[in-house]
Design a protein around this motif. Structure first.
Motif, short mmCIF file in Angstrom:
data_model
loop_
_atom_site.label_atom_id
_atom_site.label_comp_id
_atom_site.label_asym_id
_atom_site.label_seq_id
_atom_site.Cartn_x
_atom_site.Cartn_y
_atom_site.Cartn_z
N LEU A 11 14.37 -5.77 7.62
CA LEU A 11 14.98 -5.01 6.54
C LEU A 11 14.45 -5.54 5.22
O LEU A 11 14.57 -6.73 4.93
N ILE A 12 13.86 -4.66 4.43
CA ILE A 12 13.30 -5.04 3.13
C ILE A 12 14.20 -4.46 2.05
O ILE A 12 14.16 -3.25 1.78
N GLU A 13 15.02 -5.30 1.46
CA GLU A 13 15.90 -4.84 0.38
C GLU A 13 15.08 -4.54 -0.87
O GLU A 13 14.04 -5.17 -1.12
N THR A 14 15.56 -3.60 -1.66
CA THR A 14 14.88 -3.27 -2.91
C THR A 14 15.76 -3.64 -4.09
O THR A 14 16.97 -3.80 -3.98
N GLN A 15 15.12 -3.75 -5.23
CA GLN A 15 15.81 -4.04 -6.48
C GLN A 15 15.99 -2.74 -7.26
O GLN A 15 15.52 -1.67 -6.84
N ILE A 46 13.26 0.33 4.94
CA ILE A 46 13.56 0.38 3.51
C ILE A 46 14.56 1.50 3.24
O ILE A 46 14.31 2.67 3.58
N LEU A 47 15.69 1.15 2.65
CA LEU A 47 16.69 2.11 2.21
C LEU A 47 16.84 1.97 0.71
O LEU A 47 16.90 0.85 0.20
N GLY A 48 16.90 3.09 0.00
CA GLY A 48 17.08 2.99 -1.44
C GLY A 48 16.57 4.21 -2.15
O GLY A 48 16.44 5.29 -1.57
N LYS A 52 8.67 3.75 -3.53
CA LYS A 52 7.21 3.80 -3.35
C LYS A 52 6.58 2.41 -3.41
O LYS A 52 5.74 2.06 -2.57
N GLU A 53 6.98 1.59 -4.39
CA GLU A 53 6.37 0.25 -4.51
C GLU A 53 6.74 -0.62 -3.32
O GLU A 53 5.90 -1.35 -2.78
N ALA A 54 7.98 -0.57 -2.88
CA ALA A 54 8.41 -1.38 -1.75
C ALA A 54 7.66 -0.98 -0.48
O ALA A 54 7.26 -1.84 0.32
N VAL A 55 7.45 0.31 -0.28
CA VAL A 55 6.71 0.79 0.89
C VAL A 55 5.27 0.29 0.85
O VAL A 55 4.72 -0.18 1.85
N ARG A 56 4.65 0.38 -0.33
CA ARG A 56 3.26 -0.08 -0.47
C ARG A 56 3.16 -1.58 -0.20
O ARG A 56 2.26 -2.04 0.51
N ILE A 67 9.68 2.49 8.02
CA ILE A 67 10.65 3.58 8.14
C ILE A 67 11.45 3.63 6.85
O ILE A 67 12.05 2.62 6.45
N VAL A 68 11.45 4.78 6.20
CA VAL A 68 12.05 4.90 4.87
C VAL A 68 13.20 5.89 4.89
O VAL A 68 13.07 7.00 5.41
N LEU A 69 14.32 5.47 4.34
CA LEU A 69 15.43 6.38 4.05
C LEU A 69 15.62 6.34 2.54
O LEU A 69 16.15 5.37 2.00
#
Length: 335
Positions: A11-15, A46-48, A52-56, A67-69
């Motif tokens: 799980l990659i949390e985003t800011q 990635i949820l948020g 785009k930057e987190a996915v890259r 996998i993006v939501l």
């Protein structure tokens, strides 16, 4: 539930600006090793919003798939929304392992999700390995107040879930590759989200101590003797361009604030250089700094446990050693 794949999820949390939190990228490092051991894919979740930057970055740091939501419902973080969404994704794809950073959000989410999935959770891990034959993850974490390290397995349920402390692992080297991106949709019932953020109040801390990202840390322990003794620690730290750390003993004594504490009940760090001054090396402290690239220990007790993990050791009185060391470093820089 039974795993359909050998895939390992991180799980990659985003800011708020959409960038990934550092711990998510750090977990791609052990994630790659464990996924390869069980011949599975390394998948970033990635949820948020504005992802785009987190996915890259997830692809750049080694994820095979992402996998993006992406939805406004996933920012800011909500226990109900994240649990429902991740429960949906896990039941659909059935991975073998799910790794979550032990951030405030991760520590909130992990237990709720594991209960929903009827599987185990090992919290606050500091080391990971995997049995290649069975696929059982060996999650290692401090136990009994940090007096020993326990290795825990979850042999009967999937996915295996663990939260891992920030700073335990280094980010992998950027690969420059692009991950396969899977866009998912999940509609949140607004009535199921029982809490909402009404207002964010930002306060400027009187003192910002960024130990997790520090390249050089000079830490003081019980041997420093007083709050005044930390002046020597600060001077050496300033000379090296580093950050001041401390053991729990020094914090409990009131010599320095908790924001400087390194260890099981403080922060986990992994700097290029860690200088431990007057720190005996209790297991609680070692759990927070043993991942440092180079460790220098200064202690008058030649039998102090800190010397067992130190790359370099100085047996001597820190009140004599630190001024001399600081003087030599300053002289070398001036020459």
């Amino acid at each position: 539930m039974t795993a359909k794949t050998n895939d390992l999820w991180v799980l990659i949390e985003t800011q708020e600006d959409g960038s990934p939190k550092k711990v998510g990228l750090e977990l791609l490092n052990p994630g790659r090793r464990l996924a390869d051991k069980q011949n599975g894919a390394l998948v970033g979740i990635i949820l948020g919003k504005n992802t785009k930057e987190a996915v890259r970055e997830a692809g750049n740091y080694g994820a095979d798939q992402v996998i993006v939501l992406e939805d406004e419902a996933f920012w800011p973080y909500s226990t109900d929304a994240y649990t429902a969404a991740l429960n949906y994704l896990v039941e659909k794809y059935a991975p073998s392992i799910l790794m979550i950073g032990a951030t405030p959000n991760g520590r909130d989410l992990g237990p709720r999700l594991s209960c929903r999935l009827k599987t185990g959770l090992t919290a606050d891990c500091t080391a990971l390995d995997i049995d290649e034959e069975t696929g059982h993850v060996a999650w290692t974490r401090p136990a009994f107040g940090g007096n020993l390290m326990a290795t825990i397995m979850c042999p009967d349920s999937r996915p295996q879930i663990g939260t891992i402390r920030p700073g335990v692992f280094k980010k992998p080297a950027p690969s420059g590759k692009t991950a396969q991106i899977i866009h998912e949709q999940f509609n949140i019932d607004p009535a199921s989200v029982r809490t909402r953020l009404i207002e964010t109040i930002r306060e400027t801390a009187r003192e910002v101590v960024d130990l997790e990202n520090a390249e050089i840390i000079v830490s003081g322990g019980r041997g420093v003797g007083s709050a005044e003794g930390f002046a020597l620690i600060q001077e050496l730290s300033d000379t090296l361009g580093g950050t001041v750390g401390a053991s729990r003993a020094a914090v409990d004594a009131g010599w320095i604030s908790h924001s400087h504490q390194v260890g099981q009940t403080g922060k986990t760090v992994g700097p290029r250089l860690y200088i431990a001054c007057g720190i005996s090396g209790a297991i609680q402290h070692l759990a927070g700094m043993s991942g440092s690239d180079v460790i220098i220990a200064i202690n008058k007790d030649a039998d102090a446990p800190i010397f067992d993990i130190a790359d370099y050791g100085i047996v001597g009185n820190l009140f004599e050693v630190l001024p001399a060391l600081t003087k030599e470093i300053k002289a070398a820089r001036e020459s």
